[in-house]
Design a protein around this motif. Structure first.
Motif, PDB file in Angstrom:
ATOM      1  N   TYR A 191       0.855  -1.184   0.000  1.00 29.31           N
ATOM      2  CA  TYR A 191       0.000   0.000   0.000  1.00 29.31           C
ATOM      3  C   TYR A 191       0.890   1.232   0.000  1.00 29.31           C
ATOM      4  CZ  TYR A 191      -4.147   2.848   0.816  1.00 29.31           C
ATOM      5  OH  TYR A 191      -5.173   3.751   0.666  1.00 29.31           O
ATOM      6  N   TYR A 192       0.691   2.083  -1.019  1.00 31.85           N
ATOM      7  CA  TYR A 192       1.487   3.304  -1.158  1.00 31.85           C
ATOM      8  C   TYR A 192       0.551   4.509  -1.173  1.00 31.85           C
ATOM      9  CZ  TYR A 192       4.529   6.885  -3.147  1.00 31.85           C
ATOM     10  OH  TYR A 192       5.236   8.044  -3.349  1.00 31.85           O
ATOM     11  N   MET A 193       0.947   5.556  -0.445  1.00 33.89           N
ATOM     12  CA  MET A 193       0.143   6.782  -0.405  1.00 33.89           C
ATOM     13  C   MET A 193       1.081   7.977  -0.453  1.00 33.89           C
ATOM     14  SD  MET A 193      -2.877   7.844   2.280  1.00 33.89           S
ATOM     15  CE  MET A 193      -1.781   7.903   3.706  1.00 33.89           C
ATOM     16  N   ALA A 194       0.648   9.042  -1.140  1.00 35.78           N
ATOM     17  CA  ALA A 194       1.514  10.220  -1.262  1.00 35.78           C
ATOM     18  C   ALA A 194       0.705  11.505  -1.236  1.00 35.78           C
ATOM     19  CB  ALA A 194       2.318  10.145  -2.563  1.00 35.78           C
ATOM     20  N   THR A 195       1.342  12.533  -0.705  1.00 32.68           N
ATOM     21  CA  THR A 195       0.836  13.902  -0.771  1.00 32.68           C
ATOM     22  C   THR A 195       2.036  14.807  -1.021  1.00 32.68           C
ATOM     23  OG1 THR A 195      -0.497  15.589   0.350  1.00 32.68           O
ATOM     24  CG2 THR A 195       1.010  14.305   1.717  1.00 32.68           C
ATOM     25  N   ALA A 196       1.847  16.128  -0.929  1.00 35.42           N
ATOM     26  CA  ALA A 196       2.943  17.067  -1.150  1.00 35.42           C
ATOM     27  C   ALA A 196       2.681  18.351  -0.387  1.00 35.42           C
ATOM     28  CB  ALA A 196       3.097  17.357  -2.645  1.00 35.42           C
ATOM     29  N   ASP A 197       3.729  19.153  -0.225  1.00 39.76           N
ATOM     30  CA  ASP A 197       3.588  20.365   0.583  1.00 39.76           C
ATOM     31  C   ASP A 197       2.608  21.364  -0.033  1.00 39.76           C
ATOM     32  OD1 ASP A 197       5.189  21.034  -1.564  1.00 39.76           O
ATOM     33  OD2 ASP A 197       6.895  21.737  -0.364  1.00 39.76           O
ATOM     34  N   ALA A 198       2.456  21.335  -1.362  1.00 42.40           N
ATOM     35  CA  ALA A 198       1.511  22.251  -2.019  1.00 42.40           C
ATOM     36  C   ALA A 198       0.278  21.508  -2.535  1.00 42.40           C
ATOM     37  CB  ALA A 198       2.202  23.001  -3.159  1.00 42.40           C
ATOM     38  N   ASP A 199      -0.012  20.370  -1.947  1.00 45.52           N
ATOM     39  CA  ASP A 199      -1.229  19.632  -2.293  1.00 45.52           C
ATOM     40  C   ASP A 199      -2.449  20.441  -1.826  1.00 45.52           C
ATOM     41  OD1 ASP A 199      -2.910  17.649  -3.157  1.00 45.52           O
ATOM     42  OD2 ASP A 199      -2.169  16.092  -1.800  1.00 45.52           O
ATOM     43  N   VAL A 200      -3.624  20.076  -2.306  1.00 47.84           N
ATOM     44  CA  VAL A 200      -4.862  20.718  -1.843  1.00 47.84           C
ATOM     45  C   VAL A 200      -4.908  20.604  -0.315  1.00 47.84           C
ATOM     46  CG1 VAL A 200      -7.372  20.664  -1.941  1.00 47.84           C
ATOM     47  CG2 VAL A 200      -6.020  20.138  -3.997  1.00 47.84           C
ATOM     48  N   LYS A 201      -5.098  21.708   0.372  1.00 44.57           N
ATOM     49  CA  LYS A 201      -4.952  21.741   1.828  1.00 44.57           C
ATOM     50  C   LYS A 201      -5.847  20.738   2.546  1.00 44.57           C
ATOM     51  CE  LYS A 201      -3.236  26.467   2.366  1.00 44.57           C
ATOM     52  NZ  LYS A 201      -3.466  27.800   3.002  1.00 44.57           N
ATOM     53  N   SER A 202      -7.109  20.696   2.150  1.00 42.23           N
ATOM     54  CA  SER A 202      -8.038  19.788   2.831  1.00 42.23           C
ATOM     55  C   SER A 202      -7.634  18.329   2.610  1.00 42.23           C
ATOM     56  CB  SER A 202      -9.466  20.021   2.326  1.00 42.23           C
ATOM     57  OG  SER A 202      -9.548  19.801   0.919  1.00 42.23           O
ATOM     58  N   LEU A 203      -7.178  18.011   1.416  1.00 45.67           N
ATOM     59  CA  LEU A 203      -6.738  16.645   1.142  1.00 45.67           C
ATOM     60  C   LEU A 203      -5.477  16.322   1.941  1.00 45.67           C
ATOM     61  CD1 LEU A 203      -7.240  16.266  -2.729  1.00 45.67           C
ATOM     62  CD2 LEU A 203      -8.869  15.904  -0.865  1.00 45.67           C
ATOM     63  N   ARG A 204      -4.532  17.253   1.930  1.00 43.26           N
ATOM     64  CA  ARG A 204      -3.267  17.033   2.626  1.00 43.26           C
ATOM     65  C   ARG A 204      -3.487  16.768   4.116  1.00 43.26           C
ATOM     66  NH1 ARG A 204       2.128  17.678   2.821  1.00 43.26           N
ATOM     67  NH2 ARG A 204       3.011  18.715   4.648  1.00 43.26           N
ATOM     68  N   THR A 205      -4.396  17.521   4.712  1.00 42.42           N
ATOM     69  CA  THR A 205      -4.676  17.352   6.145  1.00 42.42           C
ATOM     70  C   THR A 205      -5.181  15.945   6.446  1.00 42.42           C
ATOM     71  OG1 THR A 205      -5.198  19.698   6.406  1.00 42.42           O
ATOM     72  CG2 THR A 205      -6.042  18.186   8.087  1.00 42.42           C
ATOM     73  N   SER A 206      -6.125  15.466   5.650  1.00 43.38           N
ATOM     74  CA  SER A 206      -6.678  14.128   5.894  1.00 43.38           C
ATOM     75  C   SER A 206      -5.665  13.043   5.552  1.00 43.38           C
ATOM     76  CB  SER A 206      -7.968  13.927   5.088  1.00 43.38           C
ATOM     77  OG  SER A 206      -7.709  13.908   3.692  1.00 43.38           O
ATOM     78  N   ILE A 207      -4.844  13.264   4.547  1.00 38.41           N
ATOM     79  CA  ILE A 207      -3.840  12.270   4.161  1.00 38.41           C
ATOM     80  C   ILE A 207      -2.788  12.118   5.255  1.00 38.41           C
ATOM     81  CG2 ILE A 207      -1.982  11.776   2.518  1.00 38.41           C
ATOM     82  CD1 ILE A 207      -3.753  13.207   0.387  1.00 38.41           C
TER      83      ILE A 207
END
Length: 382
Positions: A191-207
């Motif tokens: 299982y792999y999951m990724a986000t980034a520092d400039a990702d959509v804020k609401s998505l980044r928070t939940s991720i």
């Protein structure tokens, strides 16, 4: 740096000249209509061959297929990962309906339920009936699609062995459900999951929160990797996440590199030959297909045999190479190496000479054999 990226793009274009996508249309009862697919087959794909290939399903194939297929083709070319069959599902006009879930149960409903069933009941059987796909399946999704791939984990027998969730737009309750499901998996799952520092804020928070939850799971059947990229946004993280995910998923498959040689092979309590056999048995166990012995690994094991002064392992290795590559200079070279190491210079010379009429390999050619022949002759004259 600009020239580097231009070169990288050119490399993907050049490689994909030999790996063009096939466009197919599947008539779906579940979706009440046709759905377009993009399919990339491995180079030198032979439908008559007994060999099977890992299957990679790419949601949002309109834009996600090319970066996945390009990475697969590029890394497989260098033998870092196996050849794979890549299938992208076009969803440009239907994605919100395809990924629809109920507002109360938060499970697929209506068109979302139809798309969910389409995958298991129609798409996978279609691919398996027409192409040499193995049971090792990977699914890739981005935002809404990255949430949707999780629903296939909740089947009694999950449809996929590997999940690549790129900036998932997680449904309510998905975090808790994922924790429960991933905790009780009884088969090795990646299982792999990724986000980034400039990702959509609401998505980044939940991720980020979901990552902290998954990291608490104690299950040796779960292989989890998370990336939080710097200087990337919701879209550019895709290009960085795909190769990282593939590296994690196929970590066991990779050729023996310098780090593995130093930290695992040389320090192993097993003999070098037994290490090699177990490595290839593990590959077959994890991925469900047999990996052909590669020259890189032969060289690494031979070097370890020399380092450990393990003549028995070197003999076994030379016989295995002769069995796997009877028409290659490899067979003569490693049999010659064994006899040289045991001190039988005359027999080593014969073996090296016997290879001159065989086919060269990536690292062994006539010049290499002639150099060994001259060395043996000089040693016999002294």
């Amino acid at each position: 740096m600009k020239n580097f990226y231009n070169l990288l793009i050119f490399s993907f274009i050049a490689l994909n000249i030999q790996a063009q996508a096939i466009y197919k249309t599947i008539d779906s009862y579940k979706l009440e209509g046709e759905r377009e697919l993009k399919i990339q087959l491995p180079r030198n794909y032979d439908p008559e061959d007994k060999r099977t290939y890992p299957l990679i399903i790419v949601l949002d194939g309109d834009y996600l297929f090319e970066p996945v297929a390009g990475n697969i083709d590029y890394q497989a070319y260098w033998e870092d990962i196996p050849d794979c069959i890549v299938v992208g599902i076009k969803q440009g006009n239907t994605r919100e309906d395809d990924f629809f879930y109920d507002d109360e149960s938060f499970f697929p409903a209506h068109d979302g339920a139809a798309f969910y069933e389409f995958m298991a009941a129609e798409l996978l059987p279609f691919i398996e009936d027409n192409y040499k796909a193995s049971d090792f399946r990977i699914i890739v999704g981005h935002d809404l699609g990255a949430n949707f791939i999780n629903y296939y984990l909740f089947k009694d027998v999950p449809l996929f062995r590997s999940y690549i969730a790129l900036s998932p737009d997680l449904a309510p309750e998905m975090m808790n459900r994922l924790k429960q499901r991933l905790s009780v998996l009884n088969r090795e799952t990646f299982y792999y999951m990724a986000t980034a520092d400039a990702d959509v804020k609401s998505l980044r928070t939940s991720i980020i929160k979901n990552d902290s939850i998954i990291k608490t799971i104690d299950n040796d059947k779960l292989f989890y990797k998370f990336d939080d990229f710097e200087d990337a946004n919701h879209y550019s993280l895709v290009g960085r996440g795909i190769p990282k995910a593939l590296n994690e998923i196929f970590a066991f498959y990779k050729p023996i590199n310098g780090k593995e040689y130093t930290e695992q092979l040389l320090t192993s309590e097993s003999t070098p030959y037994d290490y090699l056999i177990k490595k290839y048995e593990d590959i077959e166990y994890f991925y469900g297909f047999e990996k052909k012995l590669i020259e890189n690994d032969i060289r690494a094991i031979a070097a370890a045999c020399k380092s450990k002064d393990d003549l028995e392992s070197l003999e076994k290795l030379s016989k295995l190479v002769k069995k796997e590559f009877p028409e290659s200079m490899l067979s003569a070279y490693y049999l010659g190496m064994y006899h040289e190491k045991e001190g039988n210079i005359k027999k080593a010379l014969q073996r090296y000479k016997s290879g001159l009429l065989l086919e060269p390999s990536q690292f062994i050619d006539k010049e290499v054999l002639l150099e060994k022949i001259y060395d043996m002759q000089e040693e016999m004259d002294n």
